[in-house]
Scaffold this active site. Structure first.
Site, PDB file in Angstrom:
ATOM      1  N   THR A   6       0.821  -1.212   0.000  1.00 55.18           N
ATOM      2  CA  THR A   6       0.000   0.000   0.000  1.00 55.18           C
ATOM      3  C   THR A   6       0.854   1.260   0.000  1.00 55.18           C
ATOM      4  OG1 THR A   6      -1.529   1.267   1.398  1.00 55.18           O
ATOM      5  CG2 THR A   6      -0.103  -0.277   2.525  1.00 55.18           C
ATOM      6  N   ASP A   7       0.287   2.355  -0.479  1.00 53.80           N
ATOM      7  CA  ASP A   7       0.986   3.645  -0.415  1.00 53.80           C
ATOM      8  C   ASP A   7       1.088   4.162   1.019  1.00 53.80           C
ATOM      9  OD1 ASP A   7      -1.680   4.335  -0.028  1.00 53.80           O
ATOM     10  OD2 ASP A   7      -1.755   5.844  -1.629  1.00 53.80           O
ATOM     11  N   GLU A   8       0.322   3.559   1.936  1.00 54.45           N
ATOM     12  CA  GLU A   8       0.341   4.054   3.318  1.00 54.45           C
ATOM     13  C   GLU A   8       1.682   3.827   4.008  1.00 54.45           C
ATOM     14  OE1 GLU A   8      -3.016   3.122   5.725  1.00 54.45           O
ATOM     15  OE2 GLU A   8      -4.399   3.238   4.037  1.00 54.45           O
ATOM     16  N   TYR A  23      -1.818  -0.679  11.189  1.00 53.83           N
ATOM     17  CA  TYR A  23      -1.951  -1.353   9.884  1.00 53.83           C
ATOM     18  C   TYR A  23      -0.775  -1.023   8.967  1.00 53.83           C
ATOM     19  CZ  TYR A  23      -3.245  -1.767   4.959  1.00 53.83           C
ATOM     20  OH  TYR A  23      -3.221  -2.023   3.615  1.00 53.83           O
ATOM     21  N   LYS A  30       2.312  -3.346   7.250  1.00 52.77           N
ATOM     22  CA  LYS A  30       2.539  -3.484   5.802  1.00 52.77           C
ATOM     23  C   LYS A  30       3.980  -3.052   5.474  1.00 52.77           C
ATOM     24  CE  LYS A  30       0.043  -4.617   2.974  1.00 52.77           C
ATOM     25  NZ  LYS A  30      -0.321  -5.955   2.431  1.00 52.77           N
TER      26      LYS A  30
END
Ligand code: NAD
Ligand code: TDX
Length: 336
Positions: free
Chosen positions: A125-127, A152, A156
């Site tokens: 993810t870009d997060e 979260y 990741k």
């Protein structure tokens, strides 16, 4: 070019993984898919129901189960790893399953990949890059330093780091993709867009966190699937590719688009408690993916994609209804 014939898709009964399974079945007739999915609250076998039995097999199991991986992985030529605990709000309420599935699960898969020599694609993810200020003209690139904010996104980010280390140390054949916010059919009603659509259908007011100014970079999940396929088959080993479709919108704008498309007053929503640590803005620069692999998104009209998604939730109440009440009860207990 890598031509896989027998792939494992972990998390293939979730929102994005099941879209990828459909994408492969529809576009690559010579590929067999083994879905490995634990069927958590977010996994639904209905998402892949009706696909030909000689093309898709569902194995119900946990990516943390090393013995199961020893049975399953030999004979496959690639693993595409989607399985994860995926919802930020859940990770704030109870982080433990995120550590287990996202970090330990990735570790177990990497060990199996090392043992059996299969190609591995890691869906992230870009997060992992944290957030940008609202007025910052910058976007994330493959060189942006990791700076995750939530339980979260930190799990990741950890899983991405394991992939990079295992690749360098053991010479595994891997790629990583970091994609922006997905929308489309089959997304769980805990997520922003489906939650608001189904609230309106139920005659409940949508719920907006904080000021509603937070920006997300929306991409249709089918465009995510085509990008992952391109990276799996033509990506350079050891590389990371960012996936995004230039879809930046702030939350209040998206919410008002939903309300208007559903025939409601654009102010007919509730302001609720903000998410702790709420990331302000995500934005993806996908130049590398477009230049190197020639990938382009097809669903570039966000308003149109949103209307079709609304229609899908109207037509498929049987699919989402069973999860709705429990999801809203959890939010209510958190003042959201
Ligand atoms: P989801 O929550 O809808 O689906 C997750 C799936 O994984 C479910 O089918 C679930 O049963 C399965 N699963 C969970 N734990 C498992 C375990 N231990 N073993 C086997 N299966 C397990 O998630 P999603 O939104 O489809 O996201 C899929 C992937 O894409 C995740 O890795 C996520 O981080 C990533 N991603 C999501 C977005 C987004 O906008 N939703 C954006 C970028 C990347
Ligand atoms: O009711 C809500 N009201 C609201 O204002 C909900 C559920 C969310 N929001 C806000 C929070 C975010 O700014 O909407 C935005 C989107 O929220 P989510 O759908 O929870 O997505 P986000 O936190 O941005 O994370 C998503 O994109 C990146 C996915 O859930 C992740 O799995 C992915 O990695």
């Amino acid at each position: 070019t890598f031509e896989p014939h027998n792939i494992i898709v972990t998390g293939g009964c979730g929102f994005i993984g099941s879209n990828f399974v459909h994408y492969v079945v529809n576009n690559h007739p010579d590929v067999h898919v083994t879905v490995l999915d634990k069927l958590t609250y977010a996994g639904n076998p209905e998402n892949i129901a009706g696909l030909p039995a000689d093309r898709v097999e569902l194995v119900v199991g946990d990516v943390c189960d090393a013995a199961l991986l020893d049975e399953l992985v030999p004979g496959h030529d690639a693993i595409v790893h989607y399985a994860a605990e995926s919802h930020n709000d859940n990770s704030i309420a109870d982080p433990e399953p995120f550590l287990r599935t996202n970090v330990e699960g990735t570790f177990r898969l990497l060990e199996a990949v090392r043992k059996y020599g299969v190609r591995y694609h890691h869906v992230s993810t870009d997060e992992v890059y944290g957030d940008l200020a609202l007025d910052d003209p910058a976007r994330f690139t493959e060189e942006t330093p990791y700076h995750p904010s939530s339980p979260y996104s930190s799990t990741k980010a950890s899983s991405d780091m394991l992939v990079r280390a295992w690749t360098r140390t053991y010479g595994l054949r891997t790629t990583i993709s970091n994609c922006s916010n997905n929308y489309g059919p089959y997304q769980h009603v805990e997520k922003f867009i489906p939650r608001q659509i189904t609230n309106v259908i139920d005659g409940e007011r949508p719920k907006l966190y904080g000021t509603g100014e937070n920006v997300r970079d929306w991409i249709h999940t089918e465009d995510h699937s085509s990008a992952v396929w391109d990276i799996l088959t033509r990506g350079r080993m050891g590389e990371t590719y960012l996936i995004g479709a230039d879809g930046e919108q702030n939350n209040i704008t998206v919410l008002r688009m939903i309300l208007e498309a559903m025939g409601k007053d654009p102010d007919d929503f509730d302001w609720v408690r903000d998410r702790p640590g709420h990331d302000r803005r995500y934005a993806i620069d996908s130049t590398k993916l477009r230049r190197e692999l020639g990938w382009e998104p097809r669903h570039t009209d966000f308003a149109e994609g949103l209307r079709k998604t609304i229609e899908w939730y109207r037509d498929n109440e049987d699919w989402w209804r069973p999860a709705k009440a429990a999801t809203e009860a959890r939010y209510k207990a958190q003042g959201q």
